[in-house]
Scaffold this motif. Sequence first.
Motif, PDB file in Angstrom:
ATOM      1  N   ALA A 122      16.841  17.311  -9.509  1.00 18.25           N
ATOM      2  CA  ALA A 122      16.074  16.253 -10.167  1.00 18.25           C
ATOM      3  C   ALA A 122      16.535  14.879  -9.680  1.00 18.25           C
ATOM      4  CB  ALA A 122      16.214  16.355 -11.682  1.00 18.25           C
ATOM      5  N   GLY A 123      17.829  14.788  -9.350  1.00 16.59           N
ATOM      6  CA  GLY A 123      18.348  13.523  -8.880  1.00 16.59           C
ATOM      7  C   GLY A 123      17.756  13.089  -7.551  1.00 16.59           C
ATOM      8  N   VAL A 124      17.327  14.054  -6.780  1.00 17.22           N
ATOM      9  CA  VAL A 124      16.800  13.755  -5.448  1.00 17.22           C
ATOM     10  C   VAL A 124      15.301  13.474  -5.474  1.00 17.22           C
ATOM     11  CG1 VAL A 124      16.492  14.711  -3.136  1.00 17.22           C
ATOM     12  CG2 VAL A 124      18.587  15.178  -4.412  1.00 17.22           C
ATOM     13  N   ILE A 125      14.614  14.075  -6.465  1.00 15.78           N
ATOM     14  CA  ILE A 125      13.150  13.975  -6.496  1.00 15.78           C
ATOM     15  C   ILE A 125      12.691  12.543  -6.710  1.00 15.78           C
ATOM     16  CG2 ILE A 125      11.058  14.662  -7.723  1.00 15.78           C
ATOM     17  CD1 ILE A 125      12.453  17.279  -8.426  1.00 15.78           C
ATOM     18  N   GLN A 126      11.830  12.086  -5.856  1.00 12.73           N
ATOM     19  CA  GLN A 126      11.261  10.762  -5.997  1.00 12.73           C
ATOM     20  C   GLN A 126       9.831  10.901  -6.471  1.00 12.73           C
ATOM     21  OE1 GLN A 126      12.027   8.153  -2.699  1.00 12.73           O
ATOM     22  NE2 GLN A 126      14.147   8.134  -3.438  1.00 12.73           N
ATOM     23  N   ALA A 127       9.650  10.639  -7.746  1.00 18.05           N
ATOM     24  CA  ALA A 127       8.351  10.866  -8.348  1.00 18.05           C
ATOM     25  C   ALA A 127       7.317   9.895  -7.823  1.00 18.05           C
ATOM     26  CB  ALA A 127       8.461  10.741  -9.863  1.00 18.05           C
ATOM     27  N   GLY A 128       6.107  10.380  -7.683  1.00 24.73           N
ATOM     28  CA  GLY A 128       5.016   9.528  -7.211  1.00 24.73           C
ATOM     29  C   GLY A 128       4.329   8.820  -8.362  1.00 24.73           C
ATOM     30  N   GLU A 129       3.113   8.383  -8.094  1.00 22.97           N
ATOM     31  CA  GLU A 129       2.384   7.576  -9.061  1.00 22.97           C
ATOM     32  C   GLU A 129       2.007   8.344 -10.328  1.00 22.97           C
ATOM     33  OE1 GLU A 129      -1.494   6.669  -7.643  1.00 22.97           O
ATOM     34  OE2 GLU A 129      -1.754   8.642  -6.734  1.00 22.97           O
ATOM     35  N   GLU A 130       1.996   9.674 -10.254  1.00 24.32           N
ATOM     36  CA  GLU A 130       1.500  10.442 -11.387  1.00 24.32           C
ATOM     37  C   GLU A 130       2.569  10.705 -12.436  1.00 24.32           C
ATOM     38  OE1 GLU A 130       1.603  11.711  -8.305  1.00 24.32           O
ATOM     39  OE2 GLU A 130      -0.450  11.974  -7.573  1.00 24.32           O
ATOM     40  N   ILE A 131       3.830  10.700 -12.018  1.00 23.71           N
ATOM     41  CA  ILE A 131       4.885  11.207 -12.885  1.00 23.71           C
ATOM     42  C   ILE A 131       5.589  10.118 -13.669  1.00 23.71           C
ATOM     43  CG2 ILE A 131       7.005  12.572 -12.956  1.00 23.71           C
ATOM     44  CD1 ILE A 131       4.514  14.089 -12.007  1.00 23.71           C
ATOM     45  N   GLU A 132       5.680  10.327 -14.963  1.00 25.33           N
ATOM     46  CA  GLU A 132       6.363   9.391 -15.851  1.00 25.33           C
ATOM     47  C   GLU A 132       7.852   9.684 -15.866  1.00 25.33           C
ATOM     48  OE1 GLU A 132       4.974   6.974 -17.941  1.00 25.33           O
ATOM     49  OE2 GLU A 132       7.017   6.407 -18.541  1.00 25.33           O
ATOM     50  N   ASN A 144      11.194  19.783 -16.100  1.00 27.48           N
ATOM     51  CA  ASN A 144       9.889  19.456 -16.664  1.00 27.48           C
ATOM     52  C   ASN A 144       9.395  18.116 -16.156  1.00 27.48           C
ATOM     53  OD1 ASN A 144      10.129  21.805 -18.146  1.00 27.48           O
ATOM     54  ND2 ASN A 144      10.999  20.758 -19.917  1.00 27.48           N
ATOM     55  N   PHE A 145       8.084  18.045 -15.963  1.00 24.37           N
ATOM     56  CA  PHE A 145       7.464  16.826 -15.461  1.00 24.37           C
ATOM     57  C   PHE A 145       6.447  16.331 -16.480  1.00 24.37           C
ATOM     58  CE2 PHE A 145       8.970  17.071 -11.059  1.00 24.37           C
ATOM     59  CZ  PHE A 145       9.394  18.393 -11.007  1.00 24.37           C
ATOM     60  N   VAL A 146       6.531  15.046 -16.779  1.00 21.88           N
ATOM     61  CA  VAL A 146       5.581  14.454 -17.715  1.00 21.88           C
ATOM     62  C   VAL A 146       4.697  13.476 -16.955  1.00 21.88           C
ATOM     63  CG1 VAL A 146       5.308  13.085 -19.813  1.00 21.88           C
ATOM     64  CG2 VAL A 146       7.238  14.662 -19.589  1.00 21.88           C
ATOM     65  N   LEU A 147       3.396  13.598 -17.164  1.00 22.58           N
ATOM     66  CA  LEU A 147       2.459  12.720 -16.471  1.00 22.58           C
ATOM     67  C   LEU A 147       2.472  11.317 -17.073  1.00 22.58           C
ATOM     68  CD1 LEU A 147      -0.595  15.107 -16.034  1.00 22.58           C
ATOM     69  CD2 LEU A 147       0.879  14.217 -14.229  1.00 22.58           C
ATOM     70  N   LYS A 148       2.220  10.360 -16.231  1.00 19.19           N
ATOM     71  CA  LYS A 148       2.168   8.964 -16.645  1.00 19.19           C
ATOM     72  C   LYS A 148       0.871   8.719 -17.397  1.00 19.19           C
ATOM     73  CE  LYS A 148       4.453   6.236 -13.592  1.00 19.19           C
ATOM     74  NZ  LYS A 148       4.589   5.605 -12.293  1.00 19.19           N
ATOM     75  N   SER A 149       0.990   8.064 -18.522  1.00 20.90           N
ATOM     76  CA  SER A 149      -0.197   7.778 -19.320  1.00 20.90           C
ATOM     77  C   SER A 149      -1.207   6.961 -18.514  1.00 20.90           C
ATOM     78  CB  SER A 149       0.224   7.022 -20.576  1.00 20.90           C
ATOM     79  OG  SER A 149      -0.840   6.302 -21.091  1.00 20.90           O
ATOM     80  N   ARG A 150      -0.698   6.022 -17.758  1.00 20.42           N
ATOM     81  CA  ARG A 150      -1.549   5.156 -16.950  1.00 20.42           C
ATOM     82  C   ARG A 150      -2.336   5.953 -15.901  1.00 20.42           C
ATOM     83  NH1 ARG A 150      -2.695  -0.356 -16.368  1.00 20.42           N
ATOM     84  NH2 ARG A 150      -4.685   0.205 -15.474  1.00 20.42           N
ATOM     85  N   TRP A 151      -1.651   6.926 -15.333  1.00 18.71           N
ATOM     86  CA  TRP A 151      -2.326   7.756 -14.333  1.00 18.71           C
ATOM     87  C   TRP A 151      -3.424   8.587 -14.995  1.00 18.71           C
ATOM     88  CZ3 TRP A 151      -3.018  13.043 -13.626  1.00 18.71           C
ATOM     89  CH2 TRP A 151      -3.614  13.396 -12.402  1.00 18.71           C
ATOM     90  N   LEU A 152      -3.089   9.144 -16.147  1.00 21.83           N
ATOM     91  CA  LEU A 152      -4.064   9.960 -16.864  1.00 21.83           C
ATOM     92  C   LEU A 152      -5.326   9.163 -17.163  1.00 21.83           C
ATOM     93  CD1 LEU A 152      -2.089  12.030 -19.523  1.00 21.83           C
ATOM     94  CD2 LEU A 152      -3.641  12.915 -17.786  1.00 21.83           C
ATOM     95  N   THR A 153      -5.143   7.988 -17.753  1.00 18.59           N
ATOM     96  CA  THR A 153      -6.332   7.216 -18.119  1.00 18.59           C
ATOM     97  C   THR A 153      -7.137   6.826 -16.883  1.00 18.59           C
ATOM     98  OG1 THR A 153      -5.002   5.195 -18.173  1.00 18.59           O
ATOM     99  CG2 THR A 153      -5.360   6.332 -20.266  1.00 18.59           C
ATOM    100  N   SER A 154      -6.457   6.610 -15.780  1.00 25.29           N
ATOM    101  CA  SER A 154      -7.201   6.240 -14.573  1.00 25.29           C
ATOM    102  C   SER A 154      -8.102   7.393 -14.100  1.00 25.29           C
ATOM    103  CB  SER A 154      -6.237   5.847 -13.452  1.00 25.29           C
ATOM    104  OG  SER A 154      -5.633   7.002 -12.908  1.00 25.29           O
TER     105      SER A 154
END
Length: 556
Positions: free
Chosen positions: A72-82, A93-103
């Motif tokens: 997890a320390g290495v993973i660089q999350a993109g625009e979708e991941i909160e 576990n991965f949680v989606l970004k609210s902003r991405w969802l609404t878009s």
Amino acid sequence: MELSLVKNKIAALIEHSLREAQERDLLPKVLIPEVLVEHPQNPEHGDYATSLPLKLARSMGMNPMAIGEKLAGVIQAGEEIEKIEVIPPGFINFVLKSRWLTSQVETITDQGQSFGSVNIGDGKRVQIEFVSVNPTGPLHVGHGRGAILGNVLASVMGAAGFNVEKEYYINDAGAQIDAFKNSLFVRYQQSRGIPAEMPPNAYLGDYMKELADRIAGEDGNKYLDMSVDKAVPLIGEKGLGYMLEWIREDLKLLGVEFDNWFSERTLYQQGQYERAMAIIKEKGFIAKKEGATWFVSTALGEDKDNVLIRGDGTPTYFASDIAYHYDKFIVRGFDRVINIWGADHQGHVPRMKAAASALDINADRLKIIISQMVSLKRQNEIVKVSKRSGELITLKEVIEEVGADACIFFFLSRTADSQMDFDLDLAKEQSDENPVYYVQYAYARICSILRLAEEKGISFQDGDVSLLVHPAEQALIRKMVLLPEIVEMVARGLEPHHLPYYSQELATFFHSFYKQCRVITDDMPLSKARLKLVQAAGVVLSRTLRLMGMTAPERM
RNA sequence: GCGCCUGUAGCUCAGCGGAUCAGAGCAUCAGUCUUCGGAACUGAGGGUCGUGGGUUCGAAUCCCACCAGGCGUGCCA
């Protein structure tokens, strides 16, 4: 891998990060297994999760939690991941970004009816052959199941980027057809007032009388004025034509239409039969014994050989089918062929696969789906279905009784490999409570809201979707963005039954949102944002219904 | 006999080549009704996931055996 899907994107990200961690000596360099990303059942565990650390624990000789933390320390999350969390005993576990969802609401509206499409097929040519009932009688419920299965599979695979062709194979050669023709001629004679006896193995259903009466009405004594040898084929052909017309019409009631109707006879007229047999013979898979010609399938691991040409010199159905598959793969060059057969053909599967390999066709390119039996129940009694003997409840009658959409939904809701009881009384009785109306009602509601907005002159193109932060709104969006994954799953696993379940969940989340969040209020910015959401939900719902071949009614 | 499929809540069925509480619809019971369509929403009860073994850190899910049902096992298609 279809990287437009968040799920696959995350999987790729994890794999990439793991490799990087290994290169940086943060983790041992063991073989990386396939990275599986799934949706946790419990929403508290995020939108996506992987159990990869648990799987790696043994080979890495490390505590799963430690692996998870390093990774997890290495993973660089993109625009979708909160956020990314490592949870005992070793899940990430991965949680989606609210902003991405609404878009995504706007993304969906922009894509319209192409939302949900993915490209895993890459334009590969796939033929789906289904129904293919002998044109000797009307369709019954079991055929309806196969029809729906094939039709929906075709539309979903089309949405998944395959180039799909739907085909109906007409068995217009062979003994059953002769029996049909003979039966028809006798009924015709009777219709013209000439006493005649039905032959053994005759088709006794009432539809044969109707057919004979119809032809008698059109052609009068035409077939009595010629020799029987001439009359039977002539009237038989006419009858076959009518049967096919009926079949075509019945299928149309379910919205099922074919790109191609392929005649078995042409295999003999155009040489495919001879060429296919020549190949098999050349490969040494032909033997003559007991007066017949056999396909030596035992040489390919089968436990029995099979007759290709009978003692009387006529080819078997199996021989035709070999020629047919020669045509599918070698003449027409389909990359993949999917056949949907009834359970009574299951014994035919292994020898067909053996035959394919005898023709040097990789058997993996041939997929045969067996759709299990459907028995019809009325008043708690199983209704026997047989084409030859009398009683018969046709597919058409069932559709007229319960409705096409309900039929489709019902057939689709079960996996192909479980047999089902179609309880007519229950289907009718439950029609008001039928899930199909629940789903369609959600769509009608959506349309109603949009109509109201229009009446009030609200234009919401400038709505700000980032206002959609209510849990019910976000839950709905989360469901909506799943459609492409469903399409991928159905196309990959050839299992359309996920679709109706998805549509129901989508409808549930919409109804729940509707209850909790009033759309049109005095708060104009919020109203506009919600109207955008409603519109997008309508897009997803109607696309889902259409993929299933069902209607999306604007009013009910 | 052998082969394929099935056995999950009262009923009809999901459960995606294993994982962080066994689910849905119907049925039953109890709530929600001044508002955009109540064909709706919220909640409750209800299951030794056919039985018995095995593999695993973990099995409704994989393996084996058994029991029950369906289908197949034609020179029918």
